[in-house]
Design a protein around this motif. Structure first.
Motif, PDB file in Angstrom:
ATOM      1  N   GLN A   1       1.169  -1.005   0.026  1.00 15.28           N
ATOM      2  CA  GLN A   1      -0.085   0.007   0.125  1.00 15.28           C
ATOM      3  C   GLN A   1       1.196   0.750  -0.069  1.00 15.28           C
ATOM      4  OE1 GLN A   1      -2.873   0.535  -0.974  1.00 15.28           O
ATOM      5  NE2 GLN A   1      -4.411   0.808   0.362  1.00 15.28           N
ATOM      6  N   VAL A   2       0.489   2.247  -0.298  1.00 14.34           N
ATOM      7  CA  VAL A   2       1.394   3.770  -0.774  1.00 14.34           C
ATOM      8  C   VAL A   2       0.659   4.290   0.153  1.00 14.34           C
ATOM      9  CG1 VAL A   2       1.608   5.622  -2.183  1.00 14.34           C
ATOM     10  CG2 VAL A   2       2.163   2.844  -3.127  1.00 14.34           C
ATOM     11  N   GLN A   3       1.714   5.114   0.908  1.00 16.19           N
ATOM     12  CA  GLN A   3       0.931   6.311   1.595  1.00 16.19           C
ATOM     13  C   GLN A   3       1.643   7.768   1.281  1.00 16.19           C
ATOM     14  OE1 GLN A   3       2.327   3.476   3.495  1.00 16.19           O
ATOM     15  NE2 GLN A   3       0.111   2.767   3.006  1.00 16.19           N
ATOM     16  N   GLY A  26       5.955   3.531   0.976  1.00 21.45           N
ATOM     17  CA  GLY A  26       5.668   1.897   0.815  1.00 21.45           C
ATOM     18  C   GLY A  26       5.982   1.116  -0.376  1.00 21.45           C
ATOM     19  N   SER A  27       4.996   0.258  -0.985  1.00 19.17           N
ATOM     20  CA  SER A  27       6.071  -0.248  -2.167  1.00 19.17           C
ATOM     21  C   SER A  27       5.162   0.673  -3.212  1.00 19.17           C
ATOM     22  CB  SER A  27       5.441  -1.644  -2.042  1.00 19.17           C
ATOM     23  OG  SER A  27       5.357  -2.693  -3.228  1.00 19.17           O
ATOM     24  N   PRO A 105      -3.741   1.998 -10.577  1.00 22.56           N
ATOM     25  CA  PRO A 105      -3.949   2.255  -8.940  1.00 22.56           C
ATOM     26  C   PRO A 105      -3.724   4.201  -8.352  1.00 22.56           C
ATOM     27  CG  PRO A 105      -2.825   0.376  -8.415  1.00 22.56           C
ATOM     28  CD  PRO A 105      -2.304   0.815 -10.396  1.00 22.56           C
ATOM     29  N   TYR A 107      -3.891   6.901  -5.553  1.00 14.22           N
ATOM     30  CA  TYR A 107      -3.342   7.755  -4.036  1.00 14.22           C
ATOM     31  C   TYR A 107      -3.506   8.627  -3.940  1.00 14.22           C
ATOM     32  CZ  TYR A 107      -1.516   2.230  -4.646  1.00 14.22           C
ATOM     33  OH  TYR A 107      -1.294   0.851  -4.932  1.00 14.22           O
TER      34      TYR A 107
END
Length: 118
Positions: A1-3, A26-27, A105, A107
């Motif tokens: 998950q990316v923050q 994150g990744s 994706p 974010y």
């Protein structure tokens, strides 16, 4: 998950400057676009500027000539230098990261308030 964590918003007088920062953690897929969107009260979220890992930059017409986007790929950080600010720039500014892979994706950060007084 990316923050995504934004910083740098605040209150400034018309004609002033502010610098926003957004750090991603994150990744994170290597090919991506990081950028800024904004949402004023009662209005839809709109593009401000984006910057891809391949170096493509896109500005909204309202940002051209006044705002400068930059990024540090090593730090996964994007910046927005805003100058000659106007009251109509008042909005919540959101950092965005979109990965260029299957399903694309997308974010968002939590948003940072920018208020420009006249």
């Amino acid at each position: 998950q990316v923050q995504l964590v934004e910083s740098g918003g605040g209150l400034v007088r018309a004609g002033g400057s502010l610098r926003l920062s957004c750090a991603a953690s994150g990744s994170i897929f290597a090919a991506n676009s990081m950028g800024w969107y904004r949402q004023a009260p009662g209005k839809q979220r709109e593009l401000v500027a984006t910057f891809t890992t391949s170096g493509i930059i896109n500005y909204a017409n309202s940002a051209k000539g006044r705002f400068t986007i930059s990024r540090d790929n090593a730090k996964n950080t994007v910046y927005l230098q805003m100058s000659s600010l106007k009251p109509e720039d008042t909005a919540v500014y959101y950092c965005n990261l979109q990965e260029f892979r299957s399903q694309m994706p997308n974010y968002w950060g939590q948003g940072t308030q920018v208020t420009v007084s006249s």
